[in-house]
Design a protein around this motif. Structure first.
Motif, PDB file in Angstrom:
ATOM      1  N   LEU A 122      -8.585  16.750  -5.571  1.00 32.16           N
ATOM      2  CA  LEU A 122      -9.126  15.486  -5.193  1.00 32.16           C
ATOM      3  C   LEU A 122     -10.581  16.507  -5.105  1.00 32.16           C
ATOM      4  CD1 LEU A 122      -8.772  13.749  -1.726  1.00 32.16           C
ATOM      5  CD2 LEU A 122      -8.548  12.658  -4.051  1.00 32.16           C
ATOM      6  N   GLU A 151      -5.232  -2.139  -0.826  1.00 29.73           N
ATOM      7  CA  GLU A 151      -4.350  -3.259  -1.939  1.00 29.73           C
ATOM      8  C   GLU A 151      -3.681  -4.347  -1.052  1.00 29.73           C
ATOM      9  OE1 GLU A 151      -3.975  -0.248  -1.978  1.00 29.73           O
ATOM     10  OE2 GLU A 151      -4.368   0.920  -4.646  1.00 29.73           O
ATOM     11  N   HIS A 207     -17.190   5.679  -2.068  1.00 27.30           N
ATOM     12  CA  HIS A 207     -15.874   5.434  -1.617  1.00 27.30           C
ATOM     13  C   HIS A 207     -14.922   4.818  -2.524  1.00 27.30           C
ATOM     14  CE1 HIS A 207     -13.226   3.274   1.795  1.00 27.30           C
ATOM     15  NE2 HIS A 207     -13.677   1.901   0.584  1.00 27.30           N
ATOM     16  N   LEU A 218       2.781   1.129  -3.513  1.00 29.34           N
ATOM     17  CA  LEU A 218       1.895   1.930  -4.166  1.00 29.34           C
ATOM     18  C   LEU A 218       1.624   3.416  -4.205  1.00 29.34           C
ATOM     19  CD1 LEU A 218      -0.765  -0.683  -4.732  1.00 29.34           C
ATOM     20  CD2 LEU A 218       1.434  -0.074  -6.450  1.00 29.34           C
ATOM     21  N   SER A 219       1.717   4.020  -3.453  1.00 30.60           N
ATOM     22  CA  SER A 219       1.308   5.494  -3.034  1.00 30.60           C
ATOM     23  C   SER A 219       2.617   6.043  -3.164  1.00 30.60           C
ATOM     24  CB  SER A 219       1.377   6.235  -1.800  1.00 30.60           C
ATOM     25  OG  SER A 219       1.976   5.987  -0.313  1.00 30.60           O
ATOM     26  N   MET A 230      -6.403  17.759  -1.451  1.00 33.52           N
ATOM     27  CA  MET A 230      -6.678  18.147  -1.263  1.00 33.52           C
ATOM     28  C   MET A 230      -8.130  19.141  -2.453  1.00 33.52           C
ATOM     29  SD  MET A 230      -7.566  16.396   0.939  1.00 33.52           S
ATOM     30  CE  MET A 230      -5.973  15.214   1.080  1.00 33.52           C
ATOM     31  N   ILE A 288      -0.589  12.105   1.182  1.00 28.82           N
ATOM     32  CA  ILE A 288      -2.476  11.572   1.242  1.00 28.82           C
ATOM     33  C   ILE A 288      -2.107   9.778   2.147  1.00 28.82           C
ATOM     34  CG2 ILE A 288      -4.441  10.581   1.028  1.00 28.82           C
ATOM     35  CD1 ILE A 288      -4.261  12.751  -1.285  1.00 28.82           C
ATOM     36  N   PHE A 289      -1.589   9.146   1.528  1.00 26.87           N
ATOM     37  CA  PHE A 289      -1.568   7.674   2.641  1.00 26.87           C
ATOM     38  C   PHE A 289      -0.826   8.417   4.240  1.00 26.87           C
ATOM     39  CE2 PHE A 289       1.311   4.165   4.003  1.00 26.87           C
ATOM     40  CZ  PHE A 289       0.400   3.238   3.490  1.00 26.87           C
ATOM     41  N   GLN A 316       0.175  11.444  -3.920  1.00 27.74           N
ATOM     42  CA  GLN A 316      -0.481  10.230  -3.227  1.00 27.74           C
ATOM     43  C   GLN A 316       0.102   9.726  -2.153  1.00 27.74           C
ATOM     44  OE1 GLN A 316      -1.021   7.350  -5.693  1.00 27.74           O
ATOM     45  NE2 GLN A 316      -1.483   8.420  -7.287  1.00 27.74           N
ATOM     46  N   ARG A 361       1.123  -1.604   0.288  1.00 26.97           N
ATOM     47  CA  ARG A 361      -0.251   0.090   0.077  1.00 26.97           C
ATOM     48  C   ARG A 361       0.887   1.065   0.146  1.00 26.97           C
ATOM     49  NH1 ARG A 361      -4.078  -2.507   4.560  1.00 26.97           N
ATOM     50  NH2 ARG A 361      -3.763  -4.319   3.575  1.00 26.97           N
ATOM     51  N   ASN A 409     -13.881   8.772   3.564  1.00 25.15           N
ATOM     52  CA  ASN A 409     -13.429   8.012   2.286  1.00 25.15           C
ATOM     53  C   ASN A 409     -12.119   7.634   1.780  1.00 25.15           C
ATOM     54  OD1 ASN A 409     -16.111   6.947   1.878  1.00 25.15           O
ATOM     55  ND2 ASN A 409     -16.840   8.989   1.667  1.00 25.15           N
ATOM     56  N   VAL A 424      -7.468   9.409  -5.911  1.00 26.16           N
ATOM     57  CA  VAL A 424      -6.850   9.868  -5.264  1.00 26.16           C
ATOM     58  C   VAL A 424      -5.673   8.845  -5.824  1.00 26.16           C
ATOM     59  CG1 VAL A 424      -5.334   8.809  -2.845  1.00 26.16           C
ATOM     60  CG2 VAL A 424      -7.814  10.090  -2.262  1.00 26.16           C
ATOM     61  N   ARG A 425      -6.085   7.933  -6.304  1.00 25.02           N
ATOM     62  CA  ARG A 425      -4.248   6.515  -7.309  1.00 25.02           C
ATOM     63  C   ARG A 425      -4.446   7.832  -8.719  1.00 25.02           C
ATOM     64  NH1 ARG A 425      -1.462   4.255  -3.625  1.00 25.02           N
ATOM     65  NH2 ARG A 425      -2.567   2.772  -3.401  1.00 25.02           N
ATOM     66  N   PHE A 459      -7.085   2.484   1.726  1.00 24.70           N
ATOM     67  CA  PHE A 459      -5.870   2.261   0.241  1.00 24.70           C
ATOM     68  C   PHE A 459      -6.164   0.434   0.752  1.00 24.70           C
ATOM     69  CE2 PHE A 459      -4.044   6.347   1.228  1.00 24.70           C
ATOM     70  CZ  PHE A 459      -3.618   6.693   0.239  1.00 24.70           C
ATOM     71  N   TYR A 487       2.815   4.320  -7.970  1.00 22.47           N
ATOM     72  CA  TYR A 487       0.822   3.608  -8.472  1.00 22.47           C
ATOM     73  C   TYR A 487       2.012   2.062  -9.040  1.00 22.47           C
ATOM     74  CZ  TYR A 487      -3.394   2.241  -8.812  1.00 22.47           C
ATOM     75  OH  TYR A 487      -4.579   1.199  -8.473  1.00 22.47           O
ATOM     76  N   VAL A 514     -13.211   7.913  -4.137  1.00 26.28           N
ATOM     77  CA  VAL A 514     -12.347   8.575  -3.345  1.00 26.28           C
ATOM     78  C   VAL A 514     -11.449   7.838  -3.881  1.00 26.28           C
ATOM     79  CG1 VAL A 514     -11.461   9.170  -0.999  1.00 26.28           C
ATOM     80  CG2 VAL A 514     -14.158   9.701  -1.586  1.00 26.28           C
ATOM     81  N   GLN A 515     -11.271   6.968  -3.558  1.00 26.37           N
ATOM     82  CA  GLN A 515     -10.172   5.735  -4.405  1.00 26.37           C
ATOM     83  C   GLN A 515      -9.082   6.304  -5.384  1.00 26.37           C
ATOM     84  OE1 GLN A 515      -8.947   4.635  -0.905  1.00 26.37           O
ATOM     85  NE2 GLN A 515     -11.686   5.065  -0.840  1.00 26.37           N
ATOM     86  N   ARG A 537       2.789  -1.400  -9.779  1.00 26.95           N
ATOM     87  CA  ARG A 537       2.917  -3.091  -8.522  1.00 26.95           C
ATOM     88  C   ARG A 537       3.856  -3.503  -9.159  1.00 26.95           C
ATOM     89  NH1 ARG A 537      -1.710  -4.737  -6.385  1.00 26.95           N
ATOM     90  NH2 ARG A 537      -1.603  -6.939  -6.069  1.00 26.95           N
TER      91      ARG A 537
END
Lengths: 199, 331
Positions: A179, B60, A126, A51-52, A176, A144-145, A141, A48, B55, A133-134, B58, A55, A129-130, A57
């Motif tokens: 967002l 994953e 929800h 990835l922030s 923000m 924010i994380f 990111q 997590r 909201n 953010v991504r 994270f 991004y 927002v994800q 993997r």
């Protein structure tokens, strides 16, 4: 393994300090179980966070593997960190940034924002927002994380990233603002209306 | 602060506001509920900010395959002597030849390994932990044995066998949306698990299961109708002679403390302690005084030193400890 709920624990209470110290000592004594323990405890969290930072993997995967090999190889010289999780995050961050080309790191979002807008249920909100953010730049990111998911203080984030308070605050402010723009006035308001009914 | 001039993003970047949403306490709660009451026109802006914040998530996780691939890779790296730096390994692995080679190696290893069950054992006075392919972690106490079926994580259920004592931290596992149960077999009991942590002792014709968290269902190995559901903090016992499962509320730490290299007991009967110590260290503790057998012990001692236990005992009770080879006499 579903150990971390949505209200994720902060750095300090992520694991009991005594467990961490106990296993760290065993790691220094070359106990492979200790490495397995830390991997077990922190792998998802590192994904997590990774990835922030970027991004991508595959890059995070390489970096996490490298991180655990580095720890194993230098186990005799490592001193016990105050928080294992914090230590792992800081190391992962260094590895990722070392491996990633600058242009990749700084590139801006490619995400098409058109499909983010309409939200009329809590679940959709929800997800929206994800998604929003991504689609932010990597640095935003990451902050924010750290700030809102990991619930770190600005001082802790300064220590981890080496960025100054003013920069942190400005970046979060900018993030923000984006967002909020993405989650359009209409979408959020309609949800708020629903929410207010229950107050 | 000029909060009444704040827009959504200003609230979101404000430490005082975000603390209220993320780590609520009485002080923040007071301040913000009052503030909202005094500024009804800003109420909606506050709600929007609050919503975005609540909201942010994270979620994953690595897939099972990714997780085990990565771990295999790490283990390959750590088991070599003169390990090259992680970076070198990475480049090396990216080469197609290496990938093919690794694949062949895995396939070969797989055929070799699937042919027989895996057995993990501990000698007297030693512990060991094992991570299974599904991510479950099992810590074996001294003089214990865990047997795992080869195709363990691929079947419709995950099955292991235990003799001696072990602590289980079972990982949840699903395939095609279906939960894959984890079953621990002992002499008298089958323990059905769905992601949980518990301690099992399977010695001397008696099985004890103490649950730390999660839930387990116990099924009599000889009578499938005899079952019991265990809640956290409870312990169930089944002996060869008893027809029914018994459960009671216990301090689970007492049963799993050995994992942290500490035996920890509260009001434990000396005769039970004597058995337990005998099983762990391969010694025999003989209590020659009947009254002493019913005395209780409260305290802790390190698992790697049986001597410390006898020293403590000698201070607590007016007794004499005599040693003869592997036999300790308490009188």
């Amino acid at each position: 393994m579903d150990r971390e709920s949505r209200n994720a624990p902060s750095v300090s209470d992520a694991e009991s300090a005594s467990d961490g110290h106990y296993w760290w000592q065993r790691l220094r004594e070359s106990d492979a179980d200790a490495l397995a323990y830390f991997y077990d405890q922190h792998a998802d969290w590192l994904l997590r966070y990774g990835l922030s930072v970027i991004y991508e993997r595959a890059i995070v995967k390489d970096a996490v593997q490298e991180l655990f090999l580095v720890i194993w190889n230098s186990r005799h010289t490592l001193s016990a960190p105050k928080s294992v999780r914090f230590y792992l995050m800081a190391s992962l961050r260094r590895l990722i940034l070392k491996n990633v080309r600058t242009d990749l790191r700084l590139c801006d979002p490619v995400e098409d924002m058109a499909d983010i807008v309409t939200t009329d249920s809590a679940e959709e909100m929800h997800q929206a927002v994800q998604k929003a953010v991504r689609s932010l730049p990597a640095r935003q990111q990451e902050l924010i994380f750290l700030k809102f998911y990991q619930k770190m203080t600005y001082e802790q984030i300064e220590e981890l990233t080496g960025l100054k308070y003013q920069i942190l605050r400005n970046t979060i402010h900018r993030a923000m603002k984006s967002l909020r723009t993405m989650l359009t006035q209409h979408a959020v308001t309609s949800l708020t209306a629903v929410f207010l009914l229950f107050l | 602060m000029d909060y009444h001039k704040f827009e959504v993003q200003d609230f979101l970047a404000d430490e005082h506001f975000t603390s209220w949403v993320l780590k609520p306490d009485a002080e923040h709660e007071d301040f913000w509920t009052t503030w909202i009451r005094l500024h009804p026109d800003r109420r909606e802006v506050v709600q929007q900010a609050r919503h975005i914040l609540e909201n942010i998530d994270f979620s994953e996780t690595w897939t099972k395959t990714e997780r085990s691939d990565m771990w295999n890779y790490i283990q390959t790296g750590t088991s070599k002597s003169g390990i090259p730096s992680g970076r070198k390994i990475q480049r090396w692995l990216r080469m197609p030849y290496a990938a093919v080679f690794a694949l062949l190696l895995c396939a070969g290893g797989w055929f070799y390994l699937t042919s027989r069950p895996v057995r993990f054992q501990t000698p007297y006075g030693k512990q060991r932990s094992v991570t299974l392919a599904d991510g479950s972690r099992i810590t074996l106490n001294a003089n214990s044995e865990l047997t795992v079926r080869q195709d363990f994580e691929n079947g419709a259920k995950r099955e292991v066998w235990i003799r001696g004592e072990a602590f289980f931290d079972v990982a949840k596992m699903t395939r095609d949306g279906k939960k894959i149960p984890f079953i621990v077999h002992t002499d008298q009991l089958d323990i059905h698990v769905l992601g949980t942590a518990f301690n099992i002792t399977n010695r001397r014709g008696r099985v004890d299961v103490a649950l730390e968290h999660g839930s387990v269902k116990l099924v009599d190995a000889h009578n499938a109708a005899n079952t019991i559901l265990l809640e956290p903090g409870e312990k169930a016992t089944q002996t060869i002679t008893d027809a029914l499962l018994k459960k009671e509320i216990v301090d689970v730490k007492e049963y799993s403390g050995w994992r942290r290299k500490v035996f920890q007991y509260k009001g434990k009967k000396l005769r039970e302690l004597a058995e337990m110590i005998g099983d762990s260290y391969g010694i025999e503790v003989i209590i020659e005084n009947e009254a002493l057998k019913e005395e209780t012990f409260t305290g802790s001692f390190p698992t790697d030193s049986v001597e410390t236990f006898f020293e403590k005992l000698g201070k607590l009770y007016p007794l004499e400890i005599a040693k003869n080879g592997d036999k300790y006499y308490l009188r």
